[in-house]
Design an enzyme around this catalytic site. Structure first.
Site, short mmCIF file in Angstrom:
data_model
loop_
_atom_site.label_atom_id
_atom_site.label_comp_id
_atom_site.label_asym_id
_atom_site.label_seq_id
_atom_site.Cartn_x
_atom_site.Cartn_y
_atom_site.Cartn_z
N CYS B 322 0.84 -1.20 0.00
CA CYS B 322 0.00 0.00 0.00
C CYS B 322 0.87 1.24 0.00
CB CYS B 322 -0.88 0.02 1.23
SG CYS B 322 -2.24 -1.12 1.12
N ASP B 323 1.73 1.35 -0.97
CA ASP B 323 2.69 2.45 -0.97
C ASP B 323 2.93 2.82 -2.42
OD1 ASP B 323 5.11 4.00 -0.85
OD2 ASP B 323 5.47 3.12 1.12
#
Lengths: 379, 379
Positions: B322-323
């Site tokens: 999630c980056d």
């Protein structure tokens, strides 16, 4: 979080680098956010800092958790967090992880593509899914759009697709971008979300959840809106744009704002040199062991023990590995008299530091101490 | 290293991602380099890949080792490598690590500043030091100058300073830059080194060691000079520029060229989606779990099992976290029909991949299997 006497003493006595965590500050951040957004459920984004004491403190305060992987789920299970208090917020999941989460009892799954809907439908039939709108986040340090989220029409068709695939189209999420500087970005995003809510209502699909994502900023070097100001904008925007939709579940997924200012990274100057016109300062911590965000130009406030910024010099600040990428900042101002063995503090380094730590070059990531542990250690 | 039937079968049977290491290829690389540079001692740069089977294979072939930290030293000690076969090649060392290395019996220390000379003099009195010239490495993927090395006049004064501080000014090192594409860079660098040798000789200081650094490239997507060609240039340049200096110890510190082509990273497509005009492919491996060098634009050759490049499409390739930084390549050409669950190989990914791996987002770095282990596993 400020450098205090305890941290000063520890910096002298203990081997650097280390990250100090103030768990009380995490609690304060949680309570302050809760008070600023009374109707909002907090799902802490574990990726920001998964230290077990942070997770326990938030568990005890009643927080829920935004998880991205089986690793994060298992860590929460190990401290007794119920799967009912987890949301699988990663829109890029392995199918077997979806199944694992669903069988445990996790109810909420993030999606932002048709294919992810199909994967969730296969492995978690009947699950509640929320779709992510890509917001235009040019007022933030990390505009997260692109990799995550999609446009309004696509979100609508994804949620309809979820409905046809036996899932519960449950809500909308957005993310104004990590470390967002403009409080009205939340208003814009809620307005955009309301378009989806209303269009789907006309199609007989009633969404129940608004997920505000994260993005609440932490004070580093630029001025920021407060949590209270953001809470007010959020509250007003929901009343204005979503009044038709009763009993909404509103959640937020703070990461940086829960833990960013609850940490100080303590390091030491291990070399100072001049090369041509440039002055270099090398620390015992660097990009591959905690300061990864600096290569994306994240600006930490840096303090040097006993030295002032009254007289400054221009330095390039680098880490200890044999890797040129391990250069923290080029041409930054530091106290002119910074020197060998000086203690250097990276203020508000509680989020996204040790989480990215590797053991590259045979160097371990910084140790992490809570304030309580630190007291014990230097007694 | 090529994708073979064993790897294909493993990719289907085992959970991805994983890195396959061909230890025989490492041995071949060592022997080929040794044959191309007969008078040169090889000090393997452990940071490129510190897998224990690689270290053992090189130990058995008689390699020496370039180390950068106590972690790397201890790993070599654990397999019985003598400290006499190690060189402490990091010019940014902690003082206590210098002492640790010296007491163990490590003789060679790298320096590129006056302060580092003083640190070595305090903790390793009488040690042999070599100073690093910063070469202009604009024909390489990673120009390492800037963080490491300094200009010729500075190198001379550093070595004189070492002499005055009771150390043995022993040699000159340079580094043409990791993954260098121009073989004449070695000639230039040896010419520059010879200036230091000659000037110091006039001052009564006779250097004994020439350290060629690393930088020998591995074939990825651009054409490269061969090890033999580089060896020839090196040999001729030493004869031409350093003939006055007899019985030179000549060493090289290969990292990437020893292990780069001895590894294949095996991953899987876990999501494909279209957002606006862009097509995205998400893999189960990304920037924070092995593909760190891609954010500095390192171009791997990518193969997709069963799919051809005859018809291609433009895709953005991203990792599973999630980056948003976890985006491997923007807008690259991949087989147009790449799809969910396809196996994706990163060719020649043996160097600087898992070494940078973190556990960010609760996701572990790729497992590493040697070919022998793989055979056992899928039997």
């Amino acid at each position: 979080m400020e450098v205090n006497e305890l941290i000063r003493e520890a910096a002298k006595k203990l081997e650097t680098p280390f990250l100090v965590l103030d768990i009380e500050q995490v609690k304060k951040n949680y309570i302050r956010l809760k008070n600023s957004m009374k109707k909002v459920d907090i799902f802490y984004a574990v990726k920001a800092n998964s230290h077990i004491e942070i997770l326990k403190a938030l568990r005890d305060l009643g927080s829920s958790f935004d998880v991205a992987s089986v690793g994060e789920i298992d860590k929460l299970l190990s401290i007794g967090v119920s799967p009912k208090r987890m949301s699988f917020g990663n829109p890029i999941k392995k199918e077997k992880d979806i199944e694992y989460a669903w069988k445990l009892g996790i109810e909420y799954f993030s999606v932002d593509s048709e294919m992810e809907v199909e994967k969730v439908a296969r492995r978690a039939p009947g699950a509640k899914v929320y779709a992510r709108i890509a917001t235009s986040s040019n007022d933030s340090d990390w505009p997260l759009s692109g990799k995550f989220g999609t446009d309004i029409d696509h979100v609508i068709s994804i949620l309809k697709w979820a409905n046809r695939n036996g899932l519960v189209p449950y809500g909308i999420s957005f993310h104004v971008g990590s470390q967002s500087y403009n409080k009205y970005k939340w208003q814009e995003a809620i307005l955009e979300a309301s378009v989806v809510f209303n269009k789907l209502m006309k199609n007989g699909i009633e969404l129940k959840m608004l997920n505000l994502g994260g993005g609440i900023p932490v004070k580093h070097t630029k001025p920021i809106p407060t949590v209270e100001e953001i809470g007010e904008v959020v509250d007003e925007s929901i009343q204005e744009y979503l009044w038709k939709h009763k009993d909404l579940m509103i959640i937020t997924e703070p990461g940086r704002s829960m833990v960013g200012d609850a940490g100080i990274l303590v390091s030491k100057v291990i070399l100072k040199s001049r090369k041509g016109a440039k002055q270099w300062v090398y620390l015992d911590v660097g990009v591959f062991h905690g300061l990864m965000e600096t290569i994306e130009n994240f600006q930490y406030e840096i303090q040097v023990e006993g030295k002032s910024y009254d007289k400054t010099g221009v330095f390039t600040l680098a880490g200890p590995t044999c890797d040129s990428v391990d250069t923290i900042y080029e041409d930054i101002l530091l106290p002119a008299d910074i020197d060998y063995e000086d203690i250097v503090y990276f203020i508000n380094a509680g989020a996204y530091t040790v989480e990215y730590g590797s053991s590259f070059n045979g160097i371990e990531p910084p140790k992490v101490y809570t304030i309580d542990e630190l007291k014990e250690l230097i007694k």
